[in-house]
Design an enzyme around this catalytic site. Sequence first.
Site, PDB file in Angstrom:
ATOM      1  N   ASP A   1     -46.352  24.374 -29.958  1.00 45.69           N
ATOM      2  CA  ASP A   1     -47.026  25.351 -30.801  1.00 45.69           C
ATOM      3  C   ASP A   1     -48.161  24.625 -31.514  1.00 45.69           C
ATOM      4  O   ASP A   1     -47.936  23.885 -32.467  1.00 45.69           O
ATOM      5  CB  ASP A   1     -46.014  25.938 -31.800  1.00 45.69           C
ATOM      6  CG  ASP A   1     -46.678  26.805 -32.857  1.00 45.69           C
ATOM      7  OD1 ASP A   1     -47.913  26.992 -32.786  1.00 45.69           O
ATOM      8  OD2 ASP A   1     -45.969  27.270 -33.765  1.00 45.69           O
TER       9      ASP A   1
ATOM     10  N   CYS B   1     -43.895  32.374 -43.459  1.00 42.37           N
ATOM     11  CA  CYS B   1     -43.251  32.697 -42.178  1.00 42.37           C
ATOM     12  C   CYS B   1     -42.468  31.505 -41.645  1.00 42.37           C
ATOM     13  O   CYS B   1     -42.436  31.255 -40.443  1.00 42.37           O
ATOM     14  CB  CYS B   1     -44.265  33.165 -41.133  1.00 42.37           C
ATOM     15  SG  CYS B   1     -45.130  34.643 -41.605  1.00 42.37           S
TER      16      CYS B   1
ATOM     17  N   GLN C   1     -51.537  25.379 -35.594  1.00 48.45           N
ATOM     18  CA  GLN C   1     -52.135  24.696 -36.746  1.00 48.45           C
ATOM     19  C   GLN C   1     -52.943  23.460 -36.358  1.00 48.45           C
ATOM     20  O   GLN C   1     -53.833  23.064 -37.090  1.00 48.45           O
ATOM     21  CB  GLN C   1     -51.045  24.285 -37.744  1.00 48.45           C
ATOM     22  CG  GLN C   1     -50.414  25.440 -38.488  1.00 48.45           C
ATOM     23  CD  GLN C   1     -51.400  26.220 -39.339  1.00 48.45           C
ATOM     24  OE1 GLN C   1     -52.442  25.704 -39.754  1.00 48.45           O
ATOM     25  NE2 GLN C   1     -51.097  27.476 -39.579  1.00 48.45           N
TER      26      GLN C   1
ATOM     27  N   LYS D   1     -57.437  31.261 -35.964  1.00 46.15           N
ATOM     28  CA  LYS D   1     -57.383  30.049 -36.787  1.00 46.15           C
ATOM     29  C   LYS D   1     -58.432  29.036 -36.331  1.00 46.15           C
ATOM     30  O   LYS D   1     -58.736  28.090 -37.033  1.00 46.15           O
ATOM     31  CB  LYS D   1     -55.994  29.407 -36.712  1.00 46.15           C
ATOM     32  CG  LYS D   1     -54.903  30.257 -37.356  1.00 46.15           C
ATOM     33  CD  LYS D   1     -53.651  29.442 -37.580  1.00 46.15           C
ATOM     34  CE  LYS D   1     -52.399  30.284 -37.608  1.00 46.15           C
ATOM     35  NZ  LYS D   1     -52.251  31.122 -38.795  1.00 46.15           N
TER      36      LYS D   1
ATOM     37  N   HIS E   1     -42.453  27.577 -37.331  1.00 44.63           N
ATOM     38  CA  HIS E   1     -42.901  28.891 -37.797  1.00 44.63           C
ATOM     39  C   HIS E   1     -41.995  29.923 -37.121  1.00 44.63           C
ATOM     40  O   HIS E   1     -41.471  29.664 -36.035  1.00 44.63           O
ATOM     41  CB  HIS E   1     -44.350  29.076 -37.341  1.00 44.63           C
ATOM     42  CG  HIS E   1     -45.029  30.316 -37.820  1.00 44.63           C
ATOM     43  ND1 HIS E   1     -44.812  31.545 -37.255  1.00 44.63           N
ATOM     44  CD2 HIS E   1     -45.942  30.512 -38.811  1.00 44.63           C
ATOM     45  CE1 HIS E   1     -45.561  32.452 -37.873  1.00 44.63           C
ATOM     46  NE2 HIS E   1     -46.251  31.849 -38.824  1.00 44.63           N
TER      47      HIS E   1
END
Lengths: 147, 409
Positions: B202, B366, B205, B228, B125
């Site tokens: 990261d 993104c 998600q 999220k 991302h």
Amino acid sequence: MTAESLSIDKAQEEIIEEFDYLGDWTERYKHIADLGRKLPPFPEDQRLEENKVKGCQSQVWLSGHLSGEQIIFDADSDALIVRGLIALALRVYSGRTPEEILETPPEFINKIGMSEHLSANRANGLQAVIKQIKRYAVAFQARTETA
Amino acid sequence: MITPYDVAKVRADFPILHRLVNGKPLTYLDNANTTQKPQSVIDAVADLYTTYNANIHRASHLLGELATRAYEEARVKVKTFINAADAHEIIYVRNATEGVNLVAQTYGRRNIHAGDEIIISTMEHHANIIPWQLLCAETGAKLKIIPINDAGELLLDEYAKLLSERTKFVGIVHMSNALGTVNPIKEVIDMAHAYGVPVLVDAAQSAYHMPLDVQELDCDFLVFSGHKLYGPTGIGVLYGKRALLEEMPPWQGGGDMIATVTFEETTFNDIPYKFEAGTPHIDGAIGLGAAIDYLTTLGMDKIAAYENDLMAYGTGVLTEVPGLRMIGTARHKASVYSFVLDGIHPYDVGTVLDQEGIAIRTGQHCAHPVLQRFGVPATIRASLGLYNTREELDTLVRGLHTAREIFGE
């Protein structure tokens, strides 16, 4: 039958009447998609970065040139709905004098029953195209006045 | 006793799922963008402002004490949620993006110099690309990119070739927002550690789809966003190993991050406060704590099992749609369907789905480089959350048929 043969106000009225006959949103979208398919091809030599309209989610190009006293616009988008909406805008604004363009607000957008179906992003895309059309009108007006 | 996953009961906890959109029941399939909030999260935020609002760490009164306690209890909940060794390794930030920027601007600036290399992957991302590009521009370091195959999987052999004595940092996405690929993150970390290189994960998600254990992963940094994770916007988490965080200089200066201040010299507070300048997002942290309570009660393993089953169902019904091409077909995938419909612009599809009350995302997510890799200008992305159902995936498929009917030649 072409847009040029109608006055700018008549062209808007014609669009509004045309959409009055259509039913629910799927029919309206089908019609807009059809208009998008029929939009004349965009001149490839005009597909330039400077002719890209900013503020649209899809890619949109617009170019205008003077033909006598009228401005002729060419436009394109990679999204069909946007092409259809642009086709409507060109029916109103292409082949008009700068004065006509600047005096005519885009009333058809609110009157074809699409405004509640266009998300803010999409409505902004159409508004961005019309704003760019008006910028051309201002620029050509200034040029003809100084000429 | 094994309690089955009751999705109807789960849906009842999310008030927004019961509203209409364009006259149709909302089908919310834009979870990779942000998730909806259970009533308990909404109540936790409202409860702060209704009954005990005060600034934290500064007030000498009962409300301040209650607010401070709730804020710090939420930190402990985060610590338990990702199995960190110590709650002081949990730093509140605005979102995953800010977490990456913090690491790049503190750890990165101090330890990465001209000629050094930072490794990321093609499927990052922008949040895990731009902060490193900025650092490279500032320091003269170089960015190296792990390529992926046509299914959207990392090429670990290529990664192995990129690792060298010049490598000073690895930043890697756990689960791709644009493809749904779940990366073999433990392997990526171990390979970097063999060179003594620290790794940032990261987890924006993955954090809401699968259990996370930072000690087992042995990652050096990990970031995710609260919004999220069924929590409020504006709150996120940076996890870092204590030794690394202690050695890092502060980033932003202000109140609460200091021990003593004179005009000549300031000594800084201990971690995590050294990195939390100014009045923080108190209600965000408390809301995040409530979201974690909610997820923990359901059980992350049960959520993952339910979503995996749903994912397989959706892959089946979507691939039957004529002209649909899935972008990202990794063997290990979660929650994300990124696809194109032949001859129809994603934007046009999004317009039609919106009319049907279906919320998805169209565009580049993104993550421009990964879409360039697949040669598509944009995709349609439907992404699952813990409240989605098979019926909703059927609704999506019907919406795609409508789009084909309107836009098909």
